[in-house]
Design a protein around this motif. Sequence first.
Motif, mmCIF file in Angstrom:
data_model
loop_
_atom_site.group_PDB
_atom_site.id
_atom_site.type_symbol
_atom_site.label_atom_id
_atom_site.label_comp_id
_atom_site.label_asym_id
_atom_site.label_seq_id
_atom_site.Cartn_x
_atom_site.Cartn_y
_atom_site.Cartn_z
ATOM 1 N N LEU A 4 0.824 -1.207 0.000
ATOM 2 C CA LEU A 4 0.000 0.000 0.000
ATOM 3 C C LEU A 4 0.858 1.257 0.000
ATOM 4 C CD1 LEU A 4 -2.832 -0.988 2.506
ATOM 5 C CD2 LEU A 4 -2.998 -0.791 0.013
ATOM 6 N N LEU A 5 1.946 1.231 0.777
ATOM 7 C CA LEU A 5 2.855 2.379 0.804
ATOM 8 C C LEU A 5 3.516 2.579 -0.555
ATOM 9 C CD1 LEU A 5 4.286 4.605 2.406
ATOM 10 C CD2 LEU A 5 5.991 2.905 3.094
ATOM 11 N N GLY A 6 3.961 1.484 -1.172
ATOM 12 C CA GLY A 6 4.573 1.598 -2.491
ATOM 13 C C GLY A 6 3.603 2.078 -3.545
ATOM 14 N N ALA A 7 2.348 1.564 -3.494
ATOM 15 C CA ALA A 7 1.352 2.012 -4.467
ATOM 16 C C ALA A 7 1.045 3.495 -4.295
ATOM 17 C CB ALA A 7 0.083 1.183 -4.318
ATOM 18 N N GLY A 8 0.934 3.942 -3.040
ATOM 19 C CA GLY A 8 0.668 5.362 -2.807
ATOM 20 C C GLY A 8 1.821 6.245 -3.260
ATOM 21 N N THR A 9 3.041 5.797 -3.003
ATOM 22 C CA THR A 9 4.207 6.576 -3.428
ATOM 23 C C THR A 9 4.317 6.619 -4.949
ATOM 24 O OG1 THR A 9 5.344 5.889 -1.404
ATOM 25 C CG2 THR A 9 6.685 6.844 -3.150
ATOM 26 N N LEU B 36 -0.085 2.422 -12.216
ATOM 27 C CA LEU B 36 -0.191 1.269 -13.115
ATOM 28 C C LEU B 36 1.151 0.583 -13.311
ATOM 29 C CD1 LEU B 36 -2.664 2.624 -15.828
ATOM 30 C CD2 LEU B 36 -3.133 1.058 -13.935
ATOM 31 N N ASN B 37 2.231 1.361 -13.370
ATOM 32 C CA ASN B 37 3.563 0.752 -13.480
ATOM 33 C C ASN B 37 3.905 -0.061 -12.241
ATOM 34 O OD1 ASN B 37 4.043 1.816 -16.032
ATOM 35 N ND2 ASN B 37 4.951 3.700 -15.212
ATOM 36 N N PHE B 38 3.559 0.464 -11.073
ATOM 37 C CA PHE B 38 3.808 -0.278 -9.836
ATOM 38 C C PHE B 38 2.993 -1.564 -9.802
ATOM 39 C CE2 PHE B 38 2.642 -1.296 -5.455
ATOM 40 C CZ PHE B 38 3.889 -1.412 -4.873
ATOM 41 N N MET B 39 1.725 -1.500 -10.189
ATOM 42 C CA MET B 39 0.888 -2.694 -10.206
ATOM 43 C C MET B 39 1.401 -3.714 -11.215
ATOM 44 S SD MET B 39 -1.311 -2.424 -7.874
ATOM 45 C CE MET B 39 -2.242 -3.873 -8.361
ATOM 46 N N GLN B 40 1.912 -3.232 -12.348
ATOM 47 C CA GLN B 40 2.435 -4.146 -13.356
ATOM 48 C C GLN B 40 3.659 -4.896 -12.834
ATOM 49 O OE1 GLN B 40 3.201 -2.224 -17.070
ATOM 50 N NE2 GLN B 40 3.923 -4.073 -18.084
ATOM 51 N N ILE B 41 4.552 -4.188 -12.172
ATOM 52 C CA ILE B 41 5.741 -4.827 -11.605
ATOM 53 C C ILE B 41 5.352 -5.801 -10.497
ATOM 54 C CG2 ILE B 41 7.884 -4.404 -10.349
ATOM 55 C CD1 ILE B 41 8.108 -1.752 -11.822
ATOM 56 N N GLY C 5 2.383 10.227 -11.056
ATOM 57 C CA GLY C 5 1.474 10.659 -12.110
ATOM 58 C C GLY C 5 1.805 10.009 -13.443
ATOM 59 N N GLY C 6 1.505 10.721 -14.532
ATOM 60 C CA GLY C 6 1.736 10.194 -15.874
ATOM 61 C C GLY C 6 0.450 9.693 -16.503
#
Length: 279
Positions: A85-90, A113-118, A95-96
């Motif tokens: 959750l912390l990584g997704a929020g950060t 979306l990039n974080f979720m993809q990784i 943006g983008g």
Amino acid sequence: MTAPATNQRRSMVLLRPVPGTSPIHELWAGTKLIVVALIGVVLTVYPGWVPIGLVALLIVMTAWLAHIPRGVLPTVPRAVWLLLLLGAGTAALAGGTPFVGVGSAHVGLGGFLNFMQITVLSIVLLGLGGLVSWTTNVAEIAPAVATLGRPLRWLRIPIDEWAVTLALGLRAFPMLIDEYRVLFAARRLRPRPEPTTRRERSRRRRADIVDMLAAAVTVALRRGDEMGDAITARGGVGQIVASPARPGRADAMALLLVVAMCALSVWVEVYTPLATSKH
């Protein structure tokens, strides 16, 4: 009588095949290694949503065919969910594109979306490795590696010695984990006076680390000596990489299916962006 605990944490089960038989269990170990290598290369070069989704679908179907129970999945600690959750929020703060309108503001979801993809890619790769571990006997991996690496012998590469080293490491890993768990449990059960000052607690912590490292090294050496005696009694290291198992018709069908899936993933990732950009 007390009711059994339903929220007991489950640890990760690796390098131990799930009991039973299935078409996935009966596949040659070398076929599974080739599949993992092909999928790993495709996901490394084209880590898009379509390849990730196809691999995830393949993992789910393979787990269903192999009769993998849900009990082999470990319990995810709450700290991991908090870190996600912390990584997704950060990442969302980056943006983008794409942008979503929230009232009069435009919020960019590119970083999220990039974080979720990784994250999903990591979960898929872990599931792929776990699936191979749950359907493959550890003793079958070293002969498969020796067979697949046979062409490397022309380059004077000691592939047999590498396969033996891999086999010994895979066999010793579960035993050492069990030994370490016993050591930690025995360490907790030993009565000791509670430290009263911060300096005593720090000194106790350092002493515990040194004692556990010394005990772990001693256990590893003892296990290595016992394994060496057992290998010598069974005919040497040559017997470890000797196996009559070879690929069959089912292995060829599995490889064709995975190659077709990888080709579809590459085609979608390469030609779909080009087709959309022309329009």
